[in-house]
Design an enzyme around this catalytic site. Structure first.
Site, mmCIF file in Angstrom:
data_model
loop_
_atom_site.group_PDB
_atom_site.id
_atom_site.type_symbol
_atom_site.label_atom_id
_atom_site.label_comp_id
_atom_site.label_asym_id
_atom_site.label_seq_id
_atom_site.Cartn_x
_atom_site.Cartn_y
_atom_site.Cartn_z
ATOM 1 C CE1 TYR A 211 -3.615 -2.333 0.042
ATOM 2 C CE2 TYR A 211 -2.741 -3.392 2.104
ATOM 3 C CZ TYR A 211 -3.663 -3.524 1.170
ATOM 4 O OH TYR A 211 -4.319 -4.371 0.872
ATOM 5 N NE ARG A 250 -4.929 -10.156 -5.378
ATOM 6 C CZ ARG A 250 -4.938 -9.238 -3.898
ATOM 7 N NH1 ARG A 250 -5.625 -8.374 -3.954
ATOM 8 N NH2 ARG A 250 -4.096 -9.711 -2.945
ATOM 9 C CG ASP A 252 -2.805 -12.842 -3.533
ATOM 10 O OD1 ASP A 252 -3.093 -12.613 -4.357
ATOM 11 O OD2 ASP A 252 -3.108 -12.525 -2.340
ATOM 12 C CD GLU A 268 -4.149 -14.303 1.900
ATOM 13 O OE1 GLU A 268 -4.705 -14.794 3.026
ATOM 14 O OE2 GLU A 268 -3.927 -13.165 1.711
#
Length: 307
Positions: A211, A250, A252, A268
């Protein structure tokens, strides 16, 4: 989204913020989604999801709820249960899929049963983890039900001592074999796996790398062998289906090139992935010609209860 008037634009309540460790990320996602939905022609009300959530929803009387919450309460089935009770159509996954995907141990069991490759792992109490190596290093210690790489401990190969876990961490934690290699991720939109992105960082893909400005770089489509691309797309689609996800998710992965296809491991599935225009999901959609307002519009039109 039954009951919407055709004479006025549908009213969408965007839920954001909330009390989780991922509050700031959610506020960013929510504001961006609200702006995109206004651009797409919706009436939008922004709601910081707190203890007065039910009252706020009653006052605003939305036609549909756009769930832009991340982390516990907003991503684990709790808010979804409230919205089911209120009979408000909402975006993303339902109660069961949300709870299942948020529980890393249980979702990995579902992956394994469906033939999706996973790393060795177990759930251990915090005191045991600090007293001895419960698994041969290298391994990772993390909460079983948090996202955004919150509370991650990496124990390197050759470490003499087990990790010292912070007091505010849960009493029971997941310990997972460390998987070396490259970070890959795949968005699923409905029944379609979009593409594979490689996430490039100078170190561990932690909260800061995810982030902070310049914390990571995204390469899409990822420059990886065709068989690995195809496996990522297939596994992401399977994960979305067997967990019971809806809308966008999504998944990963880590991939160790030294092992070829056998080096691919699913980590996950995120049922509430980041939704700023530069987040991974909107980037993949844009790569396929789907603008951010178009993506948000599709997500709203996919909203429902009981599905």
């Amino acid at each position: 989204m039954a009951g919407m008037s055709s004479r006025t634009p549908p009213k969408v309540a965007v839920l954001m913020g909330g009390p989780s460790a991922e509050r700031e990320v959610s506020l960013s996602s929510g504001r961006e989604c609200a702006a995109a939905l206004r651009e797409a022609g919706y009436q939008v009300v922004e709601i910081d999801a707190g203890a007065d959530l039910v009252a706020r929803l009653g006052d605003s009387a939305p036609d549909v709820v756009f769930n832009a919450l991340h982390g516990r309460w907003g991503e684990d089935g709790c808010v979804q249960g409230i919205l089911e009770w209120l009979r408000l159509p909402y975006t993303h996954s339902g109660v069961l899929a949300s709870a299942l995907a948020m529980d890393k141990a249980r979702s990995k069991a579902v992956y394994a049963a469906a033939g999706i490759p996973v790393a060795e792992s177990g759930i251990f109490c915090k005191a045991e983890i600090m007293a001895r190596h419960v698994m041969a290093p290298p391994y990772v210690v993390k909460p079983n039900n948090e996202g955004s790489s919150v509370g991650i401990y990496i124990v390197p190969e050759g470490a003499n001592a087990p990790p010292v876990i912070a007091d505010d961490m849960p009493e029971h934690l997941m310990v997972e074999a460390y998987v070396p290699g490259r970070e890959l991720t795949v968005t699923v939109m409905g029944e379609r796996a979009l593409c594979v992105t490689e996430i490039l960082t100078d170190g561990w893909y932690d909260y800061h790398a995810k982030y902070a400005p310049g914390g990571s770089r995204h390469e899409l489509p990822a420059h990886i062998p065709t068989e690995v691309t195809e496996a990522c797309l297939a596994h992401a689609g399977t994960a979305h289906r067997v967990l019971g996800c809806r809308g966008v998710s999504r998944t990963d992965f880590r991939w160790d090139p030294a092992k070829g296809l056998a080096g691919l491991i699913a980590l996950e599935t995120n049922t509430q992935p980041g939704m700023t225009p530069t987040s991974l999901v909107p980037e993949q959609a844009a790569h396929l010609g789907i603008s951010f307002p178009e993506l948000c519009d599709w997500i709203v039109k996919d909203a429902s209860c009981d599905r």
